[in-house]
Design a protein around this motif. Structure first.
Motif, PDB file in Angstrom:
ATOM      1  N   LEU A   1       0.830  -1.197   0.000  1.00 30.30           N
ATOM      2  CA  LEU A   1       0.000   0.000   0.000  1.00 30.30           C
ATOM      3  C   LEU A   1       0.865   1.246   0.000  1.00 30.30           C
ATOM      4  CD1 LEU A   1      -2.363  -1.150   2.871  1.00 30.30           C
ATOM      5  CD2 LEU A   1      -2.904  -1.156   0.442  1.00 30.30           C
ATOM      6  N   GLY A   2       0.474   2.231  -0.785  1.00 29.56           N
ATOM      7  CA  GLY A   2       1.108   3.542  -0.735  1.00 29.56           C
ATOM      8  C   GLY A   2       0.345   4.398   0.258  1.00 29.56           C
ATOM      9  N   ILE A   3       1.066   4.966   1.217  1.00 27.56           N
ATOM     10  CA  ILE A   3       0.433   5.799   2.246  1.00 27.56           C
ATOM     11  C   ILE A   3       1.180   7.123   2.340  1.00 27.56           C
ATOM     12  CG2 ILE A   3      -0.399   3.787   3.522  1.00 27.56           C
ATOM     13  CD1 ILE A   3       1.907   4.244   5.505  1.00 27.56           C
ATOM     14  N   THR A   4       0.576   8.096   2.991  1.00 26.37           N
ATOM     15  CA  THR A   4       1.200   9.421   3.053  1.00 26.37           C
ATOM     16  C   THR A   4       2.247   9.541   4.148  1.00 26.37           C
ATOM     17  OG1 THR A   4      -0.587  10.264   4.430  1.00 26.37           O
ATOM     18  CG2 THR A   4      -0.805  10.563   2.047  1.00 26.37           C
ATOM     19  N   ALA A   5       2.125   8.783   5.239  1.00 26.48           N
ATOM     20  CA  ALA A   5       3.086   8.920   6.334  1.00 26.48           C
ATOM     21  C   ALA A   5       3.017   7.700   7.244  1.00 26.48           C
ATOM     22  CB  ALA A   5       2.789  10.175   7.146  1.00 26.48           C
ATOM     23  N   LEU A   6       4.108   7.508   7.992  1.00 25.40           N
ATOM     24  CA  LEU A   6       4.177   6.504   9.047  1.00 25.40           C
ATOM     25  C   LEU A   6       4.474   7.240  10.353  1.00 25.40           C
ATOM     26  CD1 LEU A   6       6.097   3.862   6.960  1.00 25.40           C
ATOM     27  CD2 LEU A   6       3.897   3.472   8.087  1.00 25.40           C
ATOM     28  N   PRO A   7       4.343   6.579  11.515  1.00 27.94           N
ATOM     29  CA  PRO A   7       4.507   7.285  12.789  1.00 27.94           C
ATOM     30  C   PRO A   7       5.903   7.878  13.025  1.00 27.94           C
ATOM     31  CG  PRO A   7       3.427   5.177  13.136  1.00 27.94           C
ATOM     32  CD  PRO A   7       3.878   5.209  11.711  1.00 27.94           C
ATOM     33  N   THR A   8       6.910   7.352  12.358  1.00 25.96           N
ATOM     34  CA  THR A   8       8.263   7.898  12.449  1.00 25.96           C
ATOM     35  C   THR A   8       8.728   8.189  11.018  1.00 25.96           C
ATOM     36  OG1 THR A   8       9.279   5.701  12.397  1.00 25.96           O
ATOM     37  CG2 THR A   8       8.760   6.592  14.575  1.00 25.96           C
ATOM     38  N   PRO A   9       9.815   8.916  10.818  1.00 22.76           N
ATOM     39  CA  PRO A   9      10.232   9.284   9.453  1.00 22.76           C
ATOM     40  C   PRO A   9      10.911   8.143   8.692  1.00 22.76           C
ATOM     41  CG  PRO A   9      11.751  10.213  11.035  1.00 22.76           C
ATOM     42  CD  PRO A   9      10.646   9.564  11.825  1.00 22.76           C
ATOM     43  N   ILE A  10      10.172   7.078   8.465  1.00 19.45           N
ATOM     44  CA  ILE A  10      10.656   5.913   7.731  1.00 19.45           C
ATOM     45  C   ILE A  10       9.882   5.807   6.424  1.00 19.45           C
ATOM     46  CG2 ILE A  10      11.460   4.665   9.773  1.00 19.45           C
ATOM     47  CD1 ILE A  10       8.832   3.067   9.740  1.00 19.45           C
ATOM     48  N   SER A  11      10.426   5.041   5.484  1.00 20.93           N
ATOM     49  CA  SER A  11       9.791   4.893   4.170  1.00 20.93           C
ATOM     50  C   SER A  11       9.018   3.602   4.010  1.00 20.93           C
ATOM     51  CB  SER A  11      10.873   4.953   3.078  1.00 20.93           C
ATOM     52  OG  SER A  11      11.524   6.196   3.112  1.00 20.93           O
ATOM     53  N   ILE A  12       9.219   2.640   4.938  1.00 23.56           N
ATOM     54  CA  ILE A  12       8.613   1.319   4.793  1.00 23.56           C
ATOM     55  C   ILE A  12       8.290   0.745   6.173  1.00 23.56           C
ATOM     56  CG2 ILE A  12      10.888   0.232   4.689  1.00 23.56           C
ATOM     57  CD1 ILE A  12       9.661  -1.901   2.805  1.00 23.56           C
ATOM     58  N   GLU A  13       7.175   0.037   6.241  1.00 28.74           N
ATOM     59  CA  GLU A  13       6.805  -0.701   7.442  1.00 28.74           C
ATOM     60  C   GLU A  13       6.104  -1.972   6.999  1.00 28.74           C
ATOM     61  OE1 GLU A  13       5.385   1.295  11.146  1.00 28.74           O
ATOM     62  OE2 GLU A  13       3.523   0.211  10.673  1.00 28.74           O
ATOM     63  N   LEU A  14       6.314  -3.066   7.740  1.00 24.46           N
ATOM     64  CA  LEU A  14       5.681  -4.341   7.424  1.00 24.46           C
ATOM     65  C   LEU A  14       4.771  -4.783   8.548  1.00 24.46           C
ATOM     66  CD1 LEU A  14       7.896  -4.407   5.236  1.00 24.46           C
ATOM     67  CD2 LEU A  14       8.233  -6.803   5.762  1.00 24.46           C
ATOM     68  N   LYS A  15       3.662  -5.370   8.183  1.00 23.84           N
ATOM     69  CA  LYS A  15       2.720  -6.028   9.091  1.00 23.84           C
ATOM     70  C   LYS A  15       2.638  -7.461   8.629  1.00 23.84           C
ATOM     71  CE  LYS A  15      -0.809  -6.213  12.028  1.00 23.84           C
ATOM     72  NZ  LYS A  15      -0.446  -7.420  12.731  1.00 23.84           N
ATOM     73  N   CYS A  16       2.993  -8.413   9.500  1.00 21.95           N
ATOM     74  CA  CYS A  16       3.173  -9.802   9.057  1.00 21.95           C
ATOM     75  C   CYS A  16       2.335 -10.777   9.879  1.00 21.95           C
ATOM     76  CB  CYS A  16       4.637 -10.216   9.192  1.00 21.95           C
ATOM     77  SG  CYS A  16       5.798  -9.141   8.353  1.00 21.95           S
ATOM     78  N   VAL A  17       2.007 -11.896   9.252  1.00 19.96           N
ATOM     79  CA  VAL A  17       1.400 -13.049   9.909  1.00 19.96           C
ATOM     80  C   VAL A  17       2.236 -14.265   9.568  1.00 19.96           C
ATOM     81  CG1 VAL A  17      -0.668 -14.480  10.136  1.00 19.96           C
ATOM     82  CG2 VAL A  17      -0.907 -12.009   9.693  1.00 19.96           C
ATOM     83  N   ALA A  18       2.520 -15.071  10.583  1.00 22.65           N
ATOM     84  CA  ALA A  18       3.307 -16.296  10.373  1.00 22.65           C
ATOM     85  C   ALA A  18       2.588 -17.452  11.070  1.00 22.65           C
ATOM     86  CB  ALA A  18       4.715 -16.142  10.950  1.00 22.65           C
ATOM     87  N   VAL A  19       2.947 -18.652  10.654  1.00 26.54           N
ATOM     88  CA  VAL A  19       2.478 -19.862  11.307  1.00 26.54           C
ATOM     89  C   VAL A  19       3.627 -20.395  12.160  1.00 26.54           C
ATOM     90  CG1 VAL A  19       1.716 -22.248  10.946  1.00 26.54           C
ATOM     91  CG2 VAL A  19       0.894 -20.435   9.452  1.00 26.54           C
ATOM     92  N   VAL A  20       3.337 -20.667  13.421  1.00 23.12           N
ATOM     93  CA  VAL A  20       4.356 -21.189  14.327  1.00 23.12           C
ATOM     94  C   VAL A  20       4.136 -22.687  14.451  1.00 23.12           C
ATOM     95  CG1 VAL A  20       5.380 -21.057  16.624  1.00 23.12           C
ATOM     96  CG2 VAL A  20       4.390 -19.015  15.581  1.00 23.12           C
TER      97      VAL A  20
END
Length: 129
Positions: A108-127
């Motif tokens: 997704l292209g978004i306008t801002a993140l909570p800190t001055p970063i360019s990328i953030e990931l939200k992940c789901v894994a199987v344990v």
């Protein structure tokens, strides 16, 4: 089971939440960015930030008893989709060379993140145990 995870090898969360929460065989990672765990510095450039965020995701997976290969779904947030997607996508292909076994992905292209970063990931894994 409903266990929160705080990974010492990952940068501290920027809010009051765990790095991840395990529910049954699923592991839900909070949004993870590219900040350096030791210095809180943000790498310059999307390639370096992508590599750093992948390393931070790995640290949370490791602390949770999961592996990189256990990722099943990744949501990627980019603050400059037009400028960064191609370079980010090339780094993704290095880490997931076989698309048939790579995790599902939404970017997704978004306008801002909570800190001055360019990328953030939200992940789901199987344990697996």
């Amino acid at each position: 089971m409903n266990d929160g995870v705080h990974a010492g090898a990952a940068p501290a969360p920027v809010g009051h939440y765990p790095h991840a929460r395990r529910v049954g065989d699923l592991l839900f990672l909070s949004g993870i960015g590219p900040r350096d765990p030791a210095t809180d510095a943000i790498p310059a450039g999307i390639e370096a930030q992508t590599r750093a965020v992948f390393a931070n995701v790995r640290a949370v997976l490791d602390a949770s008893g999961a592996r990189w290969e256990d990722l099943v779904d990744v949501t990627v947030y980019l603050t400059d989709m037009a400028g960064d997607f191609k370079a980010y996508n090339a780094v993704w292909a290095e880490f997931f060379p076989d698309p048939s076994i790579a995790p599902c992905r939404t970017t997704l292209g978004i306008t801002a993140l909570p800190t001055p970063i360019s990328i953030e990931l939200k992940c789901v894994a199987v344990v697996k145990e």
